[in-house]
Design an enzyme around this catalytic site. Structure first.
Site, PDB file in Angstrom:
ATOM      1  N   THR A 160       0.813  -1.212   0.000  1.00 20.67           N
ATOM      2  CA  THR A 160       0.000   0.000   0.000  1.00 20.67           C
ATOM      3  C   THR A 160       0.849   1.267   0.000  1.00 20.67           C
ATOM      4  OG1 THR A 160      -1.582   1.263   1.357  1.00 20.67           O
ATOM      5  CG2 THR A 160      -0.094  -0.186   2.519  1.00 20.67           C
ATOM      6  N   ASP A 161       0.267   2.357  -0.491  1.00 24.82           N
ATOM      7  CA  ASP A 161       0.949   3.650  -0.426  1.00 24.82           C
ATOM      8  C   ASP A 161       0.976   4.209   0.991  1.00 24.82           C
ATOM      9  OD1 ASP A 161      -1.745   4.284  -0.195  1.00 24.82           O
ATOM     10  OD2 ASP A 161      -1.755   5.797  -1.785  1.00 24.82           O
ATOM     11  N   GLU A 162       0.187   3.629   1.899  1.00 21.99           N
ATOM     12  CA  GLU A 162       0.124   4.151   3.269  1.00 21.99           C
ATOM     13  C   GLU A 162       1.416   3.934   4.046  1.00 21.99           C
ATOM     14  OE1 GLU A 162      -3.510   3.552   5.471  1.00 21.99           O
ATOM     15  OE2 GLU A 162      -4.611   3.102   3.629  1.00 21.99           O
ATOM     16  N   TYR A 186      -2.116  -0.549  10.870  1.00 17.34           N
ATOM     17  CA  TYR A 186      -2.197  -1.205   9.563  1.00 17.34           C
ATOM     18  C   TYR A 186      -0.991  -0.879   8.698  1.00 17.34           C
ATOM     19  CZ  TYR A 186      -3.279  -1.582   4.605  1.00 17.34           C
ATOM     20  OH  TYR A 186      -3.187  -1.840   3.258  1.00 17.34           O
ATOM     21  N   LYS A 190       2.162  -3.271   7.294  1.00 15.89           N
ATOM     22  CA  LYS A 190       2.494  -3.446   5.885  1.00 15.89           C
ATOM     23  C   LYS A 190       3.928  -2.994   5.591  1.00 15.89           C
ATOM     24  CE  LYS A 190       0.290  -4.671   2.902  1.00 15.89           C
ATOM     25  NZ  LYS A 190       0.135  -6.032   2.299  1.00 15.89           N
TER      26      LYS A 190
END
Length: 379
Positions: A160-162, A186, A190
């Site tokens: 993810t870009d998060e 989260y 990741k």
């Protein structure tokens, strides 16, 4: 919202691209983890339609994993389903040795920020510990392969870009060299997983690839996420809850575009590299909800003569809510020739139409656990 970031679209190569690494080479079998979830099920469906490869899908079928998303493929000779967890080393080892995949594609993850705030442990267990066990079982399998098969093999981590953290309005989009600065349990889990994948490549030589994508939307998405939640609440005449002021900005990527990018990276990507995947569609959450309302006003007018925008309700913002995400997709476009095909306006209309036509799928996945979560989040 149109800004300098979107000017990038006009400099991208958007011609039809060929993602085959070698005209004579194809992945005969791909082991897909978490293939019954939103992105995984779309990847399996489109891959089986567009190639003659075999897919082995292992999924734990937790709250967001829905076997019914692929029910029409159950009798497909090129599709194999196994219920299991990526943390079950024996199960992974058995599948690897039995099906001899040429690639492992990891979609399996706990993947919702709100849930990670309520229960971080599940995210640590799956996204870090589970991924470690998957990586190690894959490493052992890969090390025993004949030389040619070792050369062709790939392990692809879908992320993810998060992991990059939050941007301010006007800041350049994140590139693959941006620092990891995760702000939720989260995204931290990741980011940890991405580091593990990198470490397994540099330490053991495992041929890995990583993709970091922006917000996905489209068919078969579990209705805890913004877009399906708004669609379903609206047609049921429920409030449309908007966190804070609704000015959080996300880049929206249609799921089939994402699937195409993954296939492109899997077949052409440079081993050990990371590729950002985005939709070039930055919008505030409030803008997204207004677009959904506009489509619904056209496709399914309210019986009371009002408009769906009247259902919008602002609720207390969640803790640590990142303000903006955006990724620079220059690398995947320049090196692999990929760019998103779907505009947000077309994609959101297709998505709304899909949810309006698939009431049975929606009703079956809305278990008591889902309703309990919605109640806890939004009151």
């Amino acid at each position: 919202m149109f800004n300098n970031y979107h000017i990038m679209l006009f400099s991208l190569k958007v011609d039809h691209f060929d993602c085959s690494r070698d005209k004579k080479f194809k992945y005969m079998t791909i082991l897909v983890t978490g293939g019954s979830g939103f992105i995984g099920s779309n990847f399996i469906r489109t891959t089986l339609l567009e190639s003659d490869e075999t897919i082995v899908n292992i999924d734990a079928l937790t709250y967001a994993g829905n076997r019914e998303s692929l029910a029409d493929l159950e009798n497909n000779a090129r599709y194999v389903f196994c219920r299991g967890n990526i943390g079950e080393s024996e199960t992974i080892t058995r599948l690897l040795n039995e099906h001899k995949p040429t690639a492992v594609l990891n979609f399996a993850a706990e993947s919702h920020v709100d849930r990670s705030i309520l229960n971080p442990e599940e995210f640590i267990e799956t996204n870090i510990v589970g991924l470690y066990r998957l990586l190690d079982a894959t490493r052992i399998y890969w090390e025993a392969l004949p030389k040619r098969d070792k050369t062709l093999f790939r392990f692809l981590q879908v992320s993810t870009d998060e992991v990059y953290g939050s941007l301010s309005v006007g800041e350049p989009a994140f590139s693959e060299s941006s620092n990891f600065e995760p702000n939720s349990p989260y995204s931290a889990s990741k980011a940890s997983g991405d580091h593990l994948v990198r470490a397994y490549h540099h330490t053991y030589g495992l041929p890995t690839l990583t993709t970091n994508c922006s917000n996905n939307y489209g068919p078969y998405q579990f209705p805890e996420k913004l877009i399906p939640l708004m669609i379903l609440n609206a047609v049921e005449e429920k409030s449309l809850p908007i966190y804070g002021d609704g000015q959080q900005i996300r880049d929206w990527l249609f799921v089939t575009d994402h699937c195409e990018a993954i296939r492109c990276v899997l077949k052409k990507g440079e081993v050990g590299e990371t590729y950002n995947v985005g939709g070039l569609s930055e919008m505030t959450n409030l803008e997204v909800v207004h677009k959904i309302c506009s489509v619904l006003n056209k496709l399914k007018p309210r019986s009371n003569g009002g408009v769906y925008e009247d259902l919008i309700q602002y609720v207390t913002d969640r803790p640590g809510h990142d303000r903006r995400y955006a990724v620079d997709i220059s690398k995947i476009n320049r090196e692999l020739g990929w760019a998103p095909r779907q505009t947000f306006n077309a994609g959101i209309e297709d998505t709304v139409e899909w949810y309006l036509k698939h009431h049975e799928w929606i009703d079956r996945i809305r278990s008591g656990a889902y309703r309990e979560w919605v109640s806890k989040q939004y009151g």
